[in-house]
Design a protein around this motif. Sequence first.
Motif, PDB file in Angstrom:
ATOM      1  N   UNK A 266       0.792  -1.231   0.000  1.00 34.42           N
ATOM      2  CA  UNK A 266       0.000   0.000   0.000  1.00 34.42           C
ATOM      3  C   UNK A 266       0.834   1.295   0.000  1.00 34.42           C
ATOM      4  N   UNK A 267       2.068   1.234   0.474  1.00 33.14           N
ATOM      5  CA  UNK A 267       2.923   2.432   0.473  1.00 33.14           C
ATOM      6  C   UNK A 267       3.686   2.590  -0.846  1.00 33.14           C
ATOM      7  N   UNK A 268       3.490   1.641  -1.752  1.00 34.84           N
ATOM      8  CA  UNK A 268       4.112   1.667  -3.086  1.00 34.84           C
ATOM      9  C   UNK A 268       5.643   1.683  -3.040  1.00 34.84           C
ATOM     10  N   UNK A 269       6.180   0.855  -2.154  1.00 33.29           N
ATOM     11  CA  UNK A 269       7.633   0.766  -2.029  1.00 33.29           C
ATOM     12  C   UNK A 269       8.153  -0.501  -2.687  1.00 33.29           C
ATOM     13  N   UNK A 270       7.459  -1.611  -2.467  1.00 35.67           N
ATOM     14  CA  UNK A 270       7.936  -2.912  -2.940  1.00 35.67           C
ATOM     15  C   UNK A 270       6.952  -3.527  -3.923  1.00 35.67           C
ATOM     16  N   UNK A 271       7.487  -4.097  -4.993  1.00 43.36           N
ATOM     17  CA  UNK A 271       6.667  -4.833  -5.968  1.00 43.36           C
ATOM     18  C   UNK A 271       6.758  -6.318  -5.648  1.00 43.36           C
ATOM     19  N   UNK A 272       5.608  -6.980  -5.593  1.00 42.33           N
ATOM     20  CA  UNK A 272       5.559  -8.416  -5.335  1.00 42.33           C
ATOM     21  C   UNK A 272       4.698  -9.109  -6.372  1.00 42.33           C
ATOM     22  N   UNK A 273       5.097 -10.320  -6.743  1.00 39.65           N
ATOM     23  CA  UNK A 273       4.255 -11.117  -7.614  1.00 39.65           C
ATOM     24  C   UNK A 273       2.959 -11.434  -6.885  1.00 39.65           C
ATOM     25  N   UNK A 274       1.835 -11.328  -7.568  1.00 41.07           N
ATOM     26  CA  UNK A 274       0.539 -11.614  -6.957  1.00 41.07           C
ATOM     27  C   UNK A 274       0.018 -12.965  -7.434  1.00 41.07           C
ATOM     28  N   UNK A 275      -0.013 -13.153  -8.757  1.00 44.03           N
ATOM     29  CA  UNK A 275      -0.587 -14.388  -9.299  1.00 44.03           C
ATOM     30  C   UNK A 275      -0.283 -14.484 -10.782  1.00 44.03           C
ATOM     31  N   UNK A 276      -0.476 -15.668 -11.309  1.00 41.47           N
ATOM     32  CA  UNK A 276      -0.539 -15.867 -12.750  1.00 41.47           C
ATOM     33  C   UNK A 276      -1.893 -16.509 -12.984  1.00 41.47           C
ATOM     34  N   UNK A 277      -2.689 -15.887 -13.842  1.00 40.97           N
ATOM     35  CA  UNK A 277      -4.037 -16.401 -14.083  1.00 40.97           C
ATOM     36  C   UNK A 277      -4.222 -16.712 -15.563  1.00 40.97           C
ATOM     37  N   UNK A 278      -5.071 -17.685 -15.873  1.00 42.60           N
ATOM     38  CA  UNK A 278      -5.391 -17.913 -17.285  1.00 42.60           C
ATOM     39  C   UNK A 278      -5.979 -16.614 -17.856  1.00 42.60           C
ATOM     40  N   UNK A 279      -5.506 -16.189 -19.004  1.00 43.44           N
ATOM     41  CA  UNK A 279      -5.940 -14.918 -19.578  1.00 43.44           C
ATOM     42  C   UNK A 279      -7.460 -14.858 -19.743  1.00 43.44           C
ATOM     43  N   UNK A 280      -8.080 -15.990 -20.017  1.00 38.86           N
ATOM     44  CA  UNK A 280      -9.542 -16.023 -20.156  1.00 38.86           C
ATOM     45  C   UNK A 280     -10.247 -15.623 -18.862  1.00 38.86           C
ATOM     46  N   UNK A 281      -9.580 -15.781 -17.707  1.00 43.10           N
ATOM     47  CA  UNK A 281     -10.174 -15.456 -16.410  1.00 43.10           C
ATOM     48  C   UNK A 281      -9.661 -14.139 -15.840  1.00 43.10           C
TER      49      UNK A 281
END
Length: 143
Positions: free
Chosen positions: A24-39
């Motif tokens: 929320x403070x926009x300091x660190x980037x983290x991977x969230x997920x990989x999703x099928x593009x259709x979803x």
Amino acid sequence: MRRMSRILAIDYGKKRTGIAVTDPMQIIANGLATVPTAELMDFLLDYLKKECVERILVGYPRQMNYEDSENMKRIVPFVNRLKKLVPDVPVELVDERFTSVMAHQVMIDAGLKKKARQNKALVDEISATIILQSYLESKRMKF
């Protein structure tokens, strides 16, 4: 004091899409997920209901000569639809030319075995994280 909100980055692919997000403070980037593009759209709309997102970055695939890559014909309709569905969140294209190469290098540097490095979902998520991290770094340099 401004409300804390995240920045979300998307590495849009034909089959799978990698997603990364800041704290929320926009300091660190983290991977969230990989999703099928259709979803992807359902995933994003659900995420945006739960989390405050200030802006969405979409990897802009270009070739070395700056011409759009073949994937742009899929990205443009996606971006247009996203802008219609979430008009209050700015959507921005960010150059992603070296992210896949960088993602593989990050995986090598992290000591991941060859089998893990062939996990395309992981590569997509790391690519989205790199897009986001480079955006954050470029923003910091402007201050």
